[in-house]
Design an enzyme around this catalytic site. Structure first.
Site, PDB file in Angstrom:
ATOM      1  N   ASP A 304       0.839  -1.198   0.000  1.00 42.90           N
ATOM      2  CA  ASP A 304       0.000   0.000   0.000  1.00 42.90           C
ATOM      3  C   ASP A 304       0.874   1.248   0.000  1.00 42.90           C
ATOM      4  O   ASP A 304       1.365   1.683   1.040  1.00 42.90           O
ATOM      5  CB  ASP A 304      -0.929   0.003   1.215  1.00 42.90           C
ATOM      6  CG  ASP A 304      -1.838   1.226   1.232  1.00 42.90           C
ATOM      7  OD1 ASP A 304      -2.017   1.832   0.155  1.00 42.90           O
ATOM      8  OD2 ASP A 304      -2.368   1.553   2.311  1.00 42.90           O
ATOM      9  N   LYS A 311       1.651   7.888   0.686  1.00 45.75           N
ATOM     10  CA  LYS A 311       2.076   7.926   2.078  1.00 45.75           C
ATOM     11  C   LYS A 311       3.441   8.608   2.202  1.00 45.75           C
ATOM     12  O   LYS A 311       4.209   8.660   1.235  1.00 45.75           O
ATOM     13  CB  LYS A 311       2.197   6.493   2.624  1.00 45.75           C
ATOM     14  CG  LYS A 311       0.896   5.731   2.738  1.00 45.75           C
ATOM     15  CD  LYS A 311       1.159   4.327   3.234  1.00 45.75           C
ATOM     16  CE  LYS A 311      -0.126   3.516   3.382  1.00 45.75           C
ATOM     17  NZ  LYS A 311      -0.958   3.971   4.504  1.00 45.75           N
ATOM     18  N   ASP A 381      -5.761   6.474  -0.127  1.00 52.52           N
ATOM     19  CA  ASP A 381      -5.115   5.666   0.902  1.00 52.52           C
ATOM     20  C   ASP A 381      -6.125   5.016   1.841  1.00 52.52           C
ATOM     21  O   ASP A 381      -5.755   4.244   2.719  1.00 52.52           O
ATOM     22  CB  ASP A 381      -4.132   6.537   1.703  1.00 52.52           C
ATOM     23  CG  ASP A 381      -3.187   5.713   2.555  1.00 52.52           C
ATOM     24  OD1 ASP A 381      -2.962   4.530   2.212  1.00 52.52           O
ATOM     25  OD2 ASP A 381      -2.663   6.241   3.550  1.00 52.52           O
ATOM     26  N   ARG A 385     -11.126  -0.492   2.700  1.00 52.02           N
ATOM     27  CA  ARG A 385     -12.578  -0.589   2.850  1.00 52.02           C
ATOM     28  C   ARG A 385     -13.268  -0.757   1.496  1.00 52.02           C
ATOM     29  O   ARG A 385     -14.347  -1.343   1.408  1.00 52.02           O
ATOM     30  CB  ARG A 385     -13.112   0.626   3.603  1.00 52.02           C
ATOM     31  CG  ARG A 385     -12.888   1.956   2.928  1.00 52.02           C
ATOM     32  CD  ARG A 385     -12.913   3.133   3.890  1.00 52.02           C
ATOM     33  NE  ARG A 385     -11.708   3.159   4.704  1.00 52.02           N
ATOM     34  CZ  ARG A 385     -11.490   4.034   5.686  1.00 52.02           C
ATOM     35  NH1 ARG A 385     -12.406   4.957   5.968  1.00 52.02           N
ATOM     36  NH2 ARG A 385     -10.388   4.002   6.377  1.00 52.02           N
TER      37      ARG A 385
END
Length: 535
Positions: A304, A311, A381, A385
């Site tokens: 991720d 990030k 990011d 979900r």
């Protein structure tokens, strides 16, 4: 894959102690009583140590070590304090203290007739985990070629050896072909453990299920520890497919199948990556063929980067663990198959990689889920979900489960709330939540229930779509759970477990070295035993 340390069980023979050249662990009660047959010099040294200030301060599960004990060839004698009435947690703690010092030698454990000896063995196995397949120095016995982590030949759980009729738990497997195709990796010197017990055969039989649990935990830890250039979505799916060898039914859905199903939310997460998105379905049918299953769903983001909402660089290397939820589901399914659980359980995991490129989804995009709801992507990011939204809906509509539980390294907010001691548990069903928390307590895995309430829904209300994928910093883990709840059917028992803080803590834990813990495999296996398994 990494397998638990080889553990043998044999009858107590104290005449073998003096000549043993490895390590010796001696389980003693808090009153300092020692077994008969110890060499005199060893007995005197052990009694002196136990009567010292340090010895008297030992609590159940604590140990005291004597280097090169008098009268013995052993390199160390480890005194392990464990009363006869010790708890499961104390016994595992004692085993972990032994497991943390195994090295690559043969450890002899004098367990006598201790009723918690099986839990000591499990503690040894769990803490003895060592993920060193990429270390190339001679000390680690590896030439740099990664072992084949996709090999799923189950270990023998019990065997007999010659006239001694020793029992063996969880034989270590010889490494298979190197993962990079460069030939076979050499077999390094391995740790071994021998339990001397009053009834070794009974102890080995009682430890069989624990061996299956340890295998599942190790499988999860391996997956979480793997780097993303090795554990791609394809490699992950291949490792799960290989579990058909142990009795699971495994189905891999590719991107064409996912488009046909309408999983546009999941596909949007992976559209910036060269690794194709996949959904893997694992089924264990150990119960009545017509009984509805328990469904376990996992977030499997193999890396991720944050996508376009990238990030910070510091710490991004740890985002190889963002598939931790899928890893736990895989480990539980492995355990259930190895111990032949009398339950129907289905595991569904969404495997994607969240990367930024010209095809990646953007903040402001609107995607449509398999359910049909539309989602405004505020932050790329907040991708896990989106994956789970489609996986949860698919699992419900296809399998009509008795209950559904999802696991995910979903939010940093849960770490702010609970630190690295507890996973966050959210549920729409009090009984299911209580069962999960009870199972976690029984297995010594921290879990804490957090709230769900309609008041939080306003934080994910979108001006343009049915909802947005993040509500900002306030109550971040709760709004994520509220988002997932929108993809749960009415009257469907559901729980969401946010494992962001417990999957890869910053330091070693009692039962795991620094790195992946495998949190959740023991809890969910216990849940299946206690609530979903047939008599």
């Amino acid at each position: 894959m990494t397998h638990p340390v080889e553990i043998d069980f044999t009858e107590t023979a104290t005449d073998r102690l003096a000549a043993h050249e490895g390590r010796v662990a001696l389980i003693v009660s808090q009153n300092g009583r020692l077994p008969a047959g110890l060499p005199r010099g060893t007995r005197d040294a052990a009694l002196r140590a136990l009567e010292s200030r340090a010895g008297k301060a030992l609590k159940p599960g604590d140990t005291l070590e004597l280097a090169f004990p008098a009268g013995m060839a052993a390199e160390a004698l480890q005194l392990v304090v464990l009363p006869g009435g010790a708890s499961v947690a104390e016994a595992r703690k004692a085993g972990a203290a032994i497991g943390a010092r195994l090295g690559k030698t043969h450890t002899l454990v004098l367990a006598g007739g201790h009723k918690r000896a099986g839990e000591v063995a499990l503690g040894i196995a769990l803490r003895g985990y060592d993920f060193s397949v990429y270390k190339t120095d001679s000390e680690n016995g590896d030439d740099g070629a990664a072992r084949d982590a996709g090999s799923d030949t189950p270990p023998q759980t019990v065997s007999r050896q010659g006239a001694a009729q020793d029992a063996r738990l969880s034989d270590a497997q010889t490494p298979g072909p190197a993962g990079n195709g460069n030939g076979d990796a050499p077999v390094p010197d391995k740790a071994r453990v021998t339990f001397m017990a009053r009834d070794p055969q009974a102890l080995a039989r009682s430890a069989q299920d624990a061996a299956a649990v340890a295998e599942g935990v190790f499988f999860t830890r391996d997956l979480v520890n793997e780097p993303a250039n090795v554990l791609t979505t394809t490699d992950f799916a291949d490792r799960l497919k290989a579990m058909e060898e142990i009795g699971l039914t495994v189905e891999v859905l590719d991107e064409d199948a996912l488009r046909d199903l309408g999983m546009r939310a999941l596909l949007a997460v992976g559209q910036g990556s060269a690794s194709p998105s996949k959904v893997v379905v694992m089924r264990w049918q150990g119960g009545d063929k017509d009984a509805a299953p328990l469904a376990l769903c996992g977030k499997g983001v193999v890396f991720d980067s944050g996508g376009i909402s990238i990030k910070p660089a510091a710490g991004m290397e740890e985002m190889t663990m963002d598939m931790g939820g899928a890893g736990v589901v895989a480990g539980v399914m492995r355990t259930l198959a190895l111990r032949r659980a009398k339950a129907n359980v289905v595991g569904v995991v969404g495997l994607v990689e969240n990367m930024p490129d010209g095809a990646a989804q953007r903040p402001g995009d609107i995607v449509k889920s398999m359910k049909g709801d539309t989602i405004e992507v505020i932050n790329t990011d907040a991708e896990g979900r989106l994956v789970l939204a489609d996986v949860l809906w698919y699992a419900q509509t296809r399998f009509e489960p008795r209950a559904i539980i999802d696991l995910a390294t979903l939010t940093g907010a849960v770490i702010i709330a609970l630190g690295h001691e507890n996973a966050g548990v959210f549920a729409n069903d009090d009984r299911l939540a209580d069962n999960i928390l009870s199972a976690a307590r029984a297995e010594g895995e921290g879990a804490w229930r957090l709230p769900l309430a309609p008041a939080y829904d306003k934080l994910i209300k979108s001006r343009l779509a049915d909802m947005k994928n993040t509500g900002g910093r306030p109550a971040g883990s709760i709004t994520a759970a509220q988002f997932l709840q929108r993809f749960i059917r009415k009257d469907q028992a559901w729980a969401h477990i946010d494992i962001a803080g417990v999957a890869l803590p910053p330091s070693a834990t009692e039962l795991a070295p620094k790195g992946a813990t495998g949190w959740g495999v023991m809890t969910l296996d216990r849940l299946v035993r206690d609530r979903f398994e047939e008599e």
